[in-house]
Design a protein around this motif. Structure first.
Motif, short mmCIF file in Angstrom:
data_model
loop_
_atom_site.label_atom_id
_atom_site.label_comp_id
_atom_site.label_asym_id
_atom_site.label_seq_id
_atom_site.Cartn_x
_atom_site.Cartn_y
_atom_site.Cartn_z
N MET A 73 0.83 -1.21 0.00
CA MET A 73 0.00 0.00 0.00
C MET A 73 0.86 1.25 0.00
O MET A 73 0.54 2.25 -0.66
CB MET A 73 -0.94 -0.01 1.21
CG MET A 73 -2.13 -0.96 1.07
SD MET A 73 -3.11 -1.07 2.59
CE MET A 73 -3.85 0.58 2.65
N VAL A 74 1.97 1.21 0.74
CA VAL A 74 2.89 2.35 0.77
C VAL A 74 3.63 2.47 -0.56
O VAL A 74 3.73 3.57 -1.14
CB VAL A 74 3.91 2.20 1.92
CG1 VAL A 74 4.97 3.30 1.85
CG2 VAL A 74 3.19 2.24 3.26
N GLU A 75 4.13 1.34 -1.06
CA GLU A 75 4.93 1.36 -2.30
C GLU A 75 4.12 1.84 -3.50
O GLU A 75 4.63 2.57 -4.35
CB GLU A 75 5.48 -0.03 -2.57
CG GLU A 75 6.52 -0.49 -1.56
CD GLU A 75 6.84 -1.98 -1.66
OE1 GLU A 75 7.70 -2.46 -0.91
OE2 GLU A 75 6.21 -2.66 -2.50
N GLU A 76 2.87 1.43 -3.58
CA GLU A 76 2.05 1.72 -4.75
C GLU A 76 1.07 2.87 -4.54
O GLU A 76 0.32 3.21 -5.46
CB GLU A 76 1.27 0.46 -5.17
CG GLU A 76 2.15 -0.71 -5.58
CD GLU A 76 2.95 -0.41 -6.84
OE1 GLU A 76 2.44 0.33 -7.71
OE2 GLU A 76 4.09 -0.89 -6.93
N HIS A 77 1.05 3.43 -3.32
CA HIS A 77 0.05 4.46 -2.97
C HIS A 77 -1.35 3.93 -3.31
O HIS A 77 -2.18 4.66 -3.88
CB HIS A 77 0.31 5.76 -3.73
CG HIS A 77 1.63 6.37 -3.40
ND1 HIS A 77 1.99 7.65 -3.82
CD2 HIS A 77 2.70 5.93 -2.70
CE1 HIS A 77 3.21 7.92 -3.40
NE2 HIS A 77 3.65 6.89 -2.71
N PRO A 82 -4.44 4.30 2.64
CA PRO A 82 -3.12 4.66 2.08
C PRO A 82 -2.66 6.03 2.56
O PRO A 82 -1.46 6.26 2.73
CB PRO A 82 -3.35 4.62 0.57
CG PRO A 82 -4.81 4.59 0.36
CD PRO A 82 -5.42 4.00 1.58
N GLU A 83 -3.61 6.94 2.81
CA GLU A 83 -3.25 8.28 3.29
C GLU A 83 -2.58 8.19 4.66
O GLU A 83 -1.59 8.88 4.92
CB GLU A 83 -4.50 9.16 3.37
CG GLU A 83 -5.11 9.54 2.03
CD GLU A 83 -5.92 8.42 1.39
OE1 GLU A 83 -6.16 8.48 0.18
OE2 GLU A 83 -6.29 7.46 2.13
N ALA A 84 -3.12 7.34 5.53
CA ALA A 84 -2.53 7.19 6.86
C ALA A 84 -1.13 6.60 6.77
O ALA A 84 -0.20 7.03 7.47
CB ALA A 84 -3.43 6.30 7.72
N LEU A 85 -0.95 5.62 5.89
CA LEU A 85 0.35 4.99 5.71
C LEU A 85 1.38 5.98 5.17
O LEU A 85 2.53 6.03 5.63
CB LEU A 85 0.23 3.79 4.78
CG LEU A 85 -0.45 2.55 5.37
CD1 LEU A 85 -0.92 1.62 4.26
CD2 LEU A 85 0.50 1.82 6.30
N LEU A 86 0.97 6.78 4.18
CA LEU A 86 1.89 7.74 3.57
C LEU A 86 2.26 8.85 4.56
O LEU A 86 3.40 9.30 4.61
CB LEU A 86 1.27 8.33 2.30
CG LEU A 86 1.16 7.37 1.11
CD1 LEU A 86 0.31 7.97 0.01
CD2 LEU A 86 2.54 7.01 0.59
N LEU A 87 1.28 9.30 5.34
CA LEU A 87 1.55 10.33 6.34
C LEU A 87 2.54 9.82 7.38
O LEU A 87 3.50 10.51 7.75
CB LEU A 87 0.25 10.75 7.02
CG LEU A 87 0.35 11.87 8.07
CD1 LEU A 87 0.89 13.15 7.44
CD2 LEU A 87 -1.01 12.12 8.71
N ALA A 88 2.34 8.59 7.82
CA ALA A 88 3.27 7.98 8.78
C ALA A 88 4.66 7.86 8.18
O ALA A 88 5.67 8.16 8.83
CB ALA A 88 2.75 6.61 9.20
N ASN A 89 4.72 7.43 6.92
CA ASN A 89 6.00 7.25 6.24
C ASN A 89 6.77 8.57 6.14
O ASN A 89 7.99 8.60 6.34
CB ASN A 89 5.76 6.65 4.86
CG ASN A 89 7.04 6.22 4.18
OD1 ASN A 89 7.56 6.92 3.32
ND2 ASN A 89 7.54 5.05 4.56
N ARG A 90 6.08 9.64 5.85
CA ARG A 90 6.73 10.95 5.75
C ARG A 90 7.31 11.40 7.09
O ARG A 90 8.28 12.15 7.14
CB ARG A 90 5.73 12.00 5.24
CG ARG A 90 5.31 11.80 3.78
CD ARG A 90 4.47 12.95 3.28
NE ARG A 90 3.90 12.64 1.97
CZ ARG A 90 2.61 12.56 1.72
NH1 ARG A 90 1.72 12.77 2.68
NH2 ARG A 90 2.17 12.28 0.51
N ASP A 91 6.69 10.94 8.16
CA ASP A 91 7.16 11.29 9.50
C ASP A 91 8.18 10.30 10.06
O ASP A 91 8.57 10.38 11.23
CB ASP A 91 5.97 11.38 10.47
CG ASP A 91 5.09 12.58 10.19
OD1 ASP A 91 5.58 13.55 9.56
OD2 ASP A 91 3.91 12.57 10.60
N GLY A 92 8.59 9.34 9.21
CA GLY A 92 9.61 8.38 9.63
C GLY A 92 9.08 7.13 10.30
O GLY A 92 9.81 6.47 11.05
#
Length: 331
Positions: free
Chosen positions: A185-189, A249-259
């Motif tokens: 989900m993170v890799e493919e948005h 996916p929005e939650a995963l991407l937001l978390a990823n941006r914050d490390g």
């Protein structure tokens, strides 16, 4: 050379993996003094029996071409009750509601003083104390490394390798399907539904994935670990469980941006058993990707110990079954 006669009850993906591993490791087993003969195999519809040892290659071929293991019409439970052998390899599907036929098979084996090696989580997640007590009373041995981490040696690590350490807490990722979906989900948005469909196409997720994605599979494994390592005598119903189906996916991407990554984490701490999505720092050993599993314990002597490995797959699970068989009979 010690001759061990065994039945293989359940011939789905794991059962077939066991047959393949036993074929590949026959010479090795004999080199360490174990002559393992599978004298009966049963799937959900048929069976094959040979007191001298069934032809594993032929049974695998029959299952592939005909969908059955043989022509005998006898259940796995009846094989346990009527065929003379010492070991039951129980690989029927997990039933978390009442333990299913796996529980019946294990209790039948113990009634006859047989040893059991299993990959079936359901009976242990529901009736761990009863199974251990029944096995001990009959002089049987019960081994179940394959129920928790697949090829990742969770129980052996905690009980054997770290013997003498007090394990204070544990956490980890115990379901490769969930980990794959969240990673992709993170890799493919992409959405949960899209990546679930991909996982199903690749055979990583079942057609009905509810046990995986709702955290039931992880909870079952966690109960087994909690009982073995912490002596909790818990059942599946004692676990607080939240799955991954509502993660966006929005939650995963937001978390990823914050490390951070969001992972389905199972943990045992302060007598409580929990399964839920958690934020994990990207540089944390728990932040593994793909179908990998990870198991981390905090100990009083050795500090934190973490192992990573493949937690799913027929051959990987069969490797844990092989390890248990060797531990039972090598000496």
């Amino acid at each position: 050379m010690k001759t061990i006669r065994a039945s293989l009850i359940g011939f789905g993906a794991v059962g077939q993996g066991v047959a393949k591993v036993l074929l590949a490791k026959k010479d090795y087993l004999q080199s360490i003094g174990i002559d393992l003969r599978i004298v009966a195999i049963a799937d959900s519809r048929t069976a094959v029996i040979d007191s001298e040892g069934v032809n594993l290659a032929a049974v695998l071929d029959s299952k592939k071409k005909k969908g059955v293991v043989g022509s005998e019409k006898i259940s796995g439970t009846d094989i346990i009750k009527t065929i003379d052998h010492e070991l039951v390899i129980e690989t029927t599907p997990t039933n978390i509601d009442d333990g299913g036929v796996g529980l019946t098979n294990m209790l039948a084996a113990f009634e006859k003083g047989m040893d059991v090696v299993t990959s079936n989580k359901g009976p242990l997640a529901l009736k761990y104390g009863e199974l251990i007590e029944t096995a001990n009373r009959s002089g049987s041995k019960l081994k179940f490394e394959a129920t928790v981490g697949g090829a990742m040696p969770v129980i052996n690590l905690a009980c054997d390798t770290l013997a003498g350490n007090k394990i204070l807490s544990m956490e980890g990722i115990f379901n490769g399907t969930c980990n794959y979906i969240l990673s992709r989900m993170v890799e493919e948005h992409a959405s949960y539904e899209q990546m679930l469909a991909e996982a199903q196409e690749l055979g990583i997720a079942e057609a009905d994935p509810i046990y995986d994605v709702e955290g039931i599979d992880t909870a079952s494994k966690l109960v087994i670990v909690a009982n073995v390592i912490f002596g909790m005598n818990a059942s599946y119903r004692d676990v607080t469980v939240t799955g991954i189906t509502r993660i966006t996916p929005e939650a995963l991407l937001l978390a990823n941006r914050d490390g951070y990554a969001i992972k389905l984490i199972g943990e045992v701490n302060d007598g409580k058993i929990n399964v839920a999505p958690k934020l994990v720092p990207l540089d944390n050993p728990l932040a593994v990707g793909g179908t990998l599993n990870v198991f981390s314990v905090q100990t009083d002597i050795s500090g934190p110990i973490t192992i990573t490995g493949r937690g799913a797959g027929s051959i990987e699970t069969a490797s844990a079954i092989l390890s248990d068989i060797i531990s039972l009979y090598k000496n």
